[in-house]
Design an enzyme around this catalytic site. Structure first.
Site, PDB file in Angstrom:
ATOM      1  N   TYR A  19       0.847  -1.138  -0.037  1.00 16.91           N
ATOM      2  CA  TYR A  19       0.129  -0.052  -0.078  1.00 16.91           C
ATOM      3  C   TYR A  19       1.011   1.050  -0.181  1.00 16.91           C
ATOM      4  O   TYR A  19       0.595   2.153  -0.727  1.00 16.91           O
ATOM      5  CB  TYR A  19      -0.843  -0.125   1.232  1.00 16.91           C
ATOM      6  CG  TYR A  19      -1.644   1.185   1.565  1.00 16.91           C
ATOM      7  CD1 TYR A  19      -2.820   1.784   0.525  1.00 16.91           C
ATOM      8  CD2 TYR A  19      -1.431   2.191   2.489  1.00 16.91           C
ATOM      9  CE1 TYR A  19      -3.672   2.836   0.851  1.00 16.91           C
ATOM     10  CE2 TYR A  19      -1.962   3.264   2.572  1.00 16.91           C
ATOM     11  CZ  TYR A  19      -3.222   3.547   1.808  1.00 16.91           C
ATOM     12  OH  TYR A  19      -3.879   4.661   2.010  1.00 16.91           O
ATOM     13  N   GLU A  41     -11.474   4.616   4.924  1.00 18.19           N
ATOM     14  CA  GLU A  41     -11.025   5.298   6.008  1.00 18.19           C
ATOM     15  C   GLU A  41     -11.865   5.569   7.123  1.00 18.19           C
ATOM     16  O   GLU A  41     -11.628   5.542   8.403  1.00 18.19           O
ATOM     17  CB  GLU A  41     -10.524   6.715   5.403  1.00 18.19           C
ATOM     18  CG  GLU A  41      -9.475   6.734   4.429  1.00 18.19           C
ATOM     19  CD  GLU A  41      -8.171   6.477   5.137  1.00 18.19           C
ATOM     20  OE1 GLU A  41      -8.073   6.391   6.477  1.00 18.19           O
ATOM     21  OE2 GLU A  41      -7.008   6.453   4.548  1.00 18.19           O
ATOM     22  N   TRP A  49      -5.201   0.563  10.321  1.00 13.76           N
ATOM     23  CA  TRP A  49      -5.157   0.628   8.844  1.00 13.76           C
ATOM     24  C   TRP A  49      -4.888  -0.822   8.462  1.00 13.76           C
ATOM     25  O   TRP A  49      -5.406  -1.326   7.143  1.00 13.76           O
ATOM     26  CB  TRP A  49      -4.279   1.688   8.304  1.00 13.76           C
ATOM     27  CG  TRP A  49      -4.625   1.742   6.689  1.00 13.76           C
ATOM     28  CD1 TRP A  49      -3.384   1.476   5.899  1.00 13.76           C
ATOM     29  CD2 TRP A  49      -5.591   1.988   6.161  1.00 13.76           C
ATOM     30  NE1 TRP A  49      -4.027   1.687   4.663  1.00 13.76           N
ATOM     31  CE2 TRP A  49      -5.156   1.740   4.693  1.00 13.76           C
ATOM     32  CE3 TRP A  49      -7.064   2.317   6.401  1.00 13.76           C
ATOM     33  CZ2 TRP A  49      -6.139   2.074   3.677  1.00 13.76           C
ATOM     34  CZ3 TRP A  49      -7.886   2.531   5.589  1.00 13.76           C
ATOM     35  CH2 TRP A  49      -7.321   2.393   4.020  1.00 13.76           C
TER      36      TRP A  49
END
Length: 202
Positions: A19, A41, A49
């Site tokens: 990512y 998000e 995350w």
């Protein structure tokens, strides 16, 4: 260590590395992907995350590849079924917010022609490139994320607090917060001609 291998310290797990190297801080303008990141998000709120990344493919399958028009039309029964899906984050308010945000997303598209035009308008279409040397310098929110958060809330979006908005801005490349020592710092900067170079946020 070879300078080509130096990354921001938070990228440790293979999913985080992928990512970090391929998405984070790189300008994103695709409508479906902008919607996907907005929802993910929000799903991250109060969680990690990495946890979201681990469930990302399951989220894509569960939410029809994050097609905002499809998600906006979800029935209450569909939302209830998502709460039974063990592959995603089963938080009732967050799942309900996905439909709410999809509908608000479509309204923004109708008003601005695209969500891309709307959200990138907050930086004049040009990414902000910071020059952080240490991770501790990177803010959790800024005056600009406050502004974006306030406007999104006014438009009916949910799970769009200032911290979430700043993370979103980082994820879609509105702001480049790679450390100057990171291998991706100049890669991101090179992709953004006319970028705004600043030393800190307000």
């Amino acid at each position: 260590m070879d300078s080509a291998e130096i990354r921001c310290a938070w990228a440790r797990h293979p999913l985080e590395v992928e990512y970090h190297d391929n998405e984070w801080g790189k300008p994103l303008h695709d409508e479906r992907e902008l919607f996907e990141m907005l929802i993910l998000e929000g799903m991250q709120a109060g969680l990690s995350w990495l946890g979201v990344l681990k469930k990302r493919e399951a989220f894509r399958e569960a939410f029809d590849r994050f097609d905002p028009a499809v998600v906006a039309a979800y029935s209450d029964e569909k939302l209830a079924s998502l709460l039974e899906n063990p592959g995603i984050i089963r938080n009732r308010l967050k799942i309900q917010a996905a439909r709410t945000n999809a509908r608000a997303f479509l309204q923004v598209q109708a008003e601005y022609g695209s969500f891309d035009a709307y959200v990138w308008g907050f930086v004049g279409g040009v990414p902000i490139v910071n020059r952080w040397e240490q991770h501790e310098q990177v803010p959790a929110f800024t005056a600009l994320s406050d502004q974006l958060s306030k406007d999104l809330k006014k438009r009916g979006f949910k799970f769009v607090g200032s911290t979430i908005c700043y993370s979103y801005m980082q994820s879609i490349g509105m702001v480049n917060d790679h450390l100057v020592s990171c291998r991706e710092y100049r890669n991101c900067a090179a992709r953004t001609p006319g970028k705004k170079d600043i030393d800190s946020h307000g």
